[in-house]
Design an enzyme around this catalytic site. Sequence first.
Site, PDB file in Angstrom:
ATOM      1  N   ASP A 243       0.843  -1.205   0.000  1.00  0.00           N
ATOM      2  CA  ASP A 243       0.000   0.000   0.000  1.00  0.00           C
ATOM      3  C   ASP A 243       0.873   1.248   0.000  1.00  0.00           C
ATOM      4  O   ASP A 243       0.611   2.218  -0.700  1.00  0.00           O
ATOM      5  CB  ASP A 243      -0.923   0.013   1.229  1.00  0.00           C
ATOM      6  CG  ASP A 243      -2.051  -1.000   1.080  1.00  0.00           C
ATOM      7  OD1 ASP A 243      -2.425  -1.292  -0.063  1.00  0.00           O
ATOM      8  OD2 ASP A 243      -2.548  -1.486   2.113  1.00  0.00           O
ATOM      9  N   GLU A 244       1.928   1.212   0.826  1.00  0.00           N
ATOM     10  CA  GLU A 244       2.847   2.357   0.929  1.00  0.00           C
ATOM     11  C   GLU A 244       3.424   2.704  -0.449  1.00  0.00           C
ATOM     12  O   GLU A 244       3.445   3.862  -0.864  1.00  0.00           O
ATOM     13  CB  GLU A 244       3.970   1.988   1.907  1.00  0.00           C
ATOM     14  CG  GLU A 244       5.120   2.967   1.910  1.00  0.00           C
ATOM     15  CD  GLU A 244       6.042   2.813   3.130  1.00  0.00           C
ATOM     16  OE1 GLU A 244       5.704   2.042   4.042  1.00  0.00           O
ATOM     17  OE2 GLU A 244       7.079   3.484   3.159  1.00  0.00           O
ATOM     18  N   ARG A 245       3.870   1.686  -1.170  1.00  0.00           N
ATOM     19  CA  ARG A 245       4.523   1.932  -2.467  1.00  0.00           C
ATOM     20  C   ARG A 245       3.537   2.399  -3.524  1.00  0.00           C
ATOM     21  O   ARG A 245       3.855   3.280  -4.327  1.00  0.00           O
ATOM     22  CB  ARG A 245       5.261   0.661  -2.916  1.00  0.00           C
ATOM     23  CG  ARG A 245       6.461   0.408  -2.036  1.00  0.00           C
ATOM     24  CD  ARG A 245       7.127  -0.929  -2.250  1.00  0.00           C
ATOM     25  NE  ARG A 245       8.160  -1.094  -1.227  1.00  0.00           N
ATOM     26  CZ  ARG A 245       8.723  -2.233  -0.892  1.00  0.00           C
ATOM     27  NH1 ARG A 245       8.350  -3.355  -1.497  1.00  0.00           N
ATOM     28  NH2 ARG A 245       9.648  -2.284   0.052  1.00  0.00           N
TER      29      ARG A 245
END
Length: 381
Positions: A243-245
Site C-alpha cells: 500500500d505504501e509503495r
Amino acid sequence: MPNNLMSTPEHELFRETVRKFVEDELRPRAREFDEAGRFDKTLYKKMGDLGMLGLRYEPEYGGAGLDWSFSAVMFEEIGRCDNAGVAMGISVHTDMATPSLAEFGTPELKAQYLAPSIAGDMVSAIAVTEPDAGSDVAGVKTRAVRDGDDWVINGSKIYITNAATADWLCLLAVTDPDAGYGGYSQIVVPTDVPGFRYDLLDKIGNRGSDTGQLFFEDVRVPVANTIGDIGRGFQQQMMQFQDERLVACVQAMAQAEDVWEETRRWAEERILFGKPLSKMQNTQFKMVEMKTKIAAAKALTRDCVQKRVDGEDATELITMAKLYCGRVIREVADECIQLHGGYGYMRESSAGRAFVDSRLISIGGGTDETMMQYLAKQLGF
Ligand SMILES: Cc1cc2nc3c(=O)[nH]c(=O)nc-3n(C[C@H](O)[C@H](O)[C@H](O)COP(=O)(O)OP(=O)(O)OC[C@H]3O[C@@H](n4cnc5c(N)ncnc54)[C@H](O)[C@@H]3O)c2cc1C
C-alpha cells in the site's frame, strides 16, 4: 484533458470533496508547512470529519468500506497540494501505518487505535527503519521481550515520518531472535509512554512533514497491543509495504502533473529574446517528452490500482511502478527546474520544492535498488 486514474461519477464526487480540502486548506499553506518543518495536526480532524482517513476500512470503526480506487482518487488530489512532505505525512497515517492494524488487529485494538485514527483524533507513524537496518528489513534489532502480560521494548528507529506528530507507532520489533523470519512482531506503541523519546532530523526536502529518530528505553506496552499473531510481523510488514509503495506512485504522478502544469504557465508568461519561453521548440519538446513519460507511469499505476481493486496479487507490478514512477518524477522535476531558470532555484518556487522533495520517492518505502533486487529474483536471475 484530465488523465484521472479513476473517474466514475462516484469517484468524481469524492474527488470534488478532496480537491476542495486541498484548495482551501493545503495549497495556500504549502510554503508555511515547509518553513515550519511540519504539517498542522489539527487538519487531521478536518480530514476525519470529511471521511478521508479510513476509506478502505470497516464502517464498524468509522471507515468507508470502499476499495483501492477511492484511495487512488484521494492521493491523486492530495498529491497536487504543492507540498510532497504534507502528502507523505497524511499517507503515512492512512496507508502506511494503519493497514496492518485494520487487517490483522483484534477488535479491541482497532477500537482503541484504528477508530480514533479514522476520526482524525489520533495520528500514526510506521517505525521500521533503524540506524543499521534500512533496505535490509530483516536486520532490525529493536527488541521486545515478554514480561508477563507486557512487552518491554529497547532499541532505536530512524527517519520516521510523523515522529513528532504521531500518537501511536506501528513498530516492527524482534520478539524471538532465534526464529528467523518468524521472529518479528508488529506492535502498537503509544507515544506518551515512559521511556519513549524522539529527536527531529533536518532534511533537505519533504519538509512539510516531520521526520525523526525514535528511542525506546524499557518501554512497556501490553502484549495485547501486538497486531496479528506474535511472530508474523515481518510478513505483515511486507504486505503493508505494498500500500505504501502504490500510494507513493499515485502521489508522485500527481505531483509530476502539478509541477508540469505550473511549468507550462511559467513558460507561457516568461518572455526572453522577445517571445514566450513556451514558443521555443526546445521547451515544447521537453514538455511533450515529460507528458509522455507521466502518461506511461500513470498507465502502470492504474494497472496496479485495478489489480488491488480486483483482489489480485499486485506485488510485482507495484514494485515495477515504484521503480518507474520514482525515476519519472525525478526526471520531470529536473526538467521543470531547468525551464524555470534562476527562479526555479528559489525556495518559494514549486519547481524547486518538487526537485528536492521528489528525490525521496526513489529512497523511501524501499530504494530503487531494493525494487530491482526483488524484480531480478522474480524474473529468475
Ligand atoms: C524523509 C524520509 C522519510 C522516511 N520515512 C520512514 C518512515 O516513516 N518509516 C520507516 O520505517 N522508514 C522511513 N524512511 C526510511 C527509508 O525507508 C529508508 O531510508 C530506505 O529504506 C533505505 O534504507 P537506508 O536509508 O538504511 O539505506 P541503506 O539500506 O543503507 O542503503 C544504502 C544504499 O545501498 C543500496 N542497496 C541496498 N540494497 C542493495 C542491494 N541489494 N544491492 C545494491 N545496492 C543496494 C540502497 O539502494 C542505497 O542506495 C524514511 C526515509 C526518509 C529519507
